[in-house]
Design a protein around this motif. Structure first.
Motif, short mmCIF file in Angstrom:
data_model
loop_
_atom_site.label_atom_id
_atom_site.label_comp_id
_atom_site.label_asym_id
_atom_site.label_seq_id
_atom_site.Cartn_x
_atom_site.Cartn_y
_atom_site.Cartn_z
N LEU A 14 48.75 -46.71 -34.78
CA LEU A 14 47.83 -46.65 -36.32
C LEU A 14 46.62 -47.31 -36.08
O LEU A 14 45.57 -47.25 -36.34
CB LEU A 14 48.53 -46.71 -37.53
N MET A 15 46.95 -48.79 -35.74
CA MET A 15 45.83 -49.69 -35.60
C MET A 15 44.75 -49.37 -34.44
O MET A 15 43.59 -49.59 -34.90
CB MET A 15 46.44 -51.05 -35.23
N CYS A 16 45.18 -48.63 -33.43
CA CYS A 16 44.33 -48.37 -32.44
C CYS A 16 43.63 -47.23 -33.05
O CYS A 16 42.17 -47.12 -32.73
CB CYS A 16 45.11 -47.95 -31.22
N PHE A 17 43.99 -46.38 -33.80
CA PHE A 17 43.11 -45.32 -34.35
C PHE A 17 42.20 -45.76 -35.43
O PHE A 17 41.04 -45.54 -35.62
CB PHE A 17 44.07 -44.20 -35.15
N SER A 18 42.73 -46.98 -36.09
CA SER A 18 41.77 -47.41 -37.21
C SER A 18 40.41 -48.02 -36.41
O SER A 18 39.45 -47.87 -36.80
CB SER A 18 42.58 -48.62 -37.89
N SER A 19 40.78 -48.76 -35.29
CA SER A 19 39.90 -49.38 -34.58
C SER A 19 38.73 -48.33 -34.13
O SER A 19 37.69 -48.67 -33.96
CB SER A 19 40.35 -50.30 -33.41
N ALA A 20 39.31 -47.21 -33.69
CA ALA A 20 38.45 -46.14 -33.09
C ALA A 20 37.44 -45.66 -34.10
O ALA A 20 36.26 -45.53 -34.03
CB ALA A 20 39.29 -45.15 -32.50
N CYS A 21 38.24 -45.36 -35.49
CA CYS A 21 37.39 -44.88 -36.49
C CYS A 21 36.17 -45.71 -37.03
O CYS A 21 34.99 -45.27 -37.25
CB CYS A 21 38.38 -44.49 -37.37
N VAL A 22 36.59 -47.00 -37.08
CA VAL A 22 35.69 -48.23 -37.49
C VAL A 22 34.51 -48.21 -36.46
O VAL A 22 33.32 -48.37 -37.12
CB VAL A 22 36.30 -49.46 -37.83
N CYS A 23 35.02 -48.06 -35.06
CA CYS A 23 33.95 -48.30 -34.20
C CYS A 23 32.82 -47.24 -34.35
O CYS A 23 31.70 -47.13 -34.05
CB CYS A 23 34.48 -48.62 -32.94
N LEU A 24 33.48 -45.81 -34.37
CA LEU A 24 32.60 -44.79 -34.39
C LEU A 24 31.90 -44.85 -35.80
O LEU A 24 30.60 -44.33 -35.76
CB LEU A 24 33.39 -43.51 -34.47
N GLY A 25 32.52 -45.35 -36.83
CA GLY A 25 31.57 -45.24 -38.04
C GLY A 25 30.32 -46.25 -37.84
O GLY A 25 29.29 -45.94 -38.26
#
Length: 112
Positions: A14-25
């Motif tokens: 979940l933390m990896c997905f969170s990082s990906a979403c934040v970076c894409l944002g």
């Protein structure tokens, strides 16, 4: 070592997905600097989704393991800037990315 990795596995994913979403944002915010309101809105949406996923991730693991996973933001940011923005990535940045990845792997298994 592997026992703690299994215990925190859901939180780590979940933390990896969170990082990906934040970076894409954040990438969309960069692209919105030219005045594109749609990119700006989508950037806020992805950043918010990333923050919510992060809150959920904390339910599934230790803070001392999950919080350092956020350093993957640097890895994702350099990758996205290279692929989408065609920025140059120096050898020093590549070495930094390697060190971050090794650190994340070591921390992910170290909840003893």
């Amino acid at each position: 070592m592997f026992e703690s990795l299994r215990k925190n596995k859901t939180g780590i994913i979940l933390m990896c997905f969170s990082s990906a979403c934040v970076c894409l944002g954040q990438l969309l915010w960069k692209l919105a600097a030219d005045g594109n309101a749609i990119y700006l809105f989508l950037g806020f949406l992805l950043y918010g989704i990333g923050a919510l996923i992060m809150l959920v991730a904390y339910r599934f693991g230790s803070l001392s393991v999950l919080q350092p996973m956020l350093s993957l933001n640097y890895v994702f940011s350099i990758f996205l800037s290279f692929v989408i923005l065609h920025e140059k990535v120096s050898l020093l940045k590549c070495a930094g990315v390697f060190i971050i990845i090794v650190g994340v792997i070591l921390i992910a298994g170290g909840d003893e």
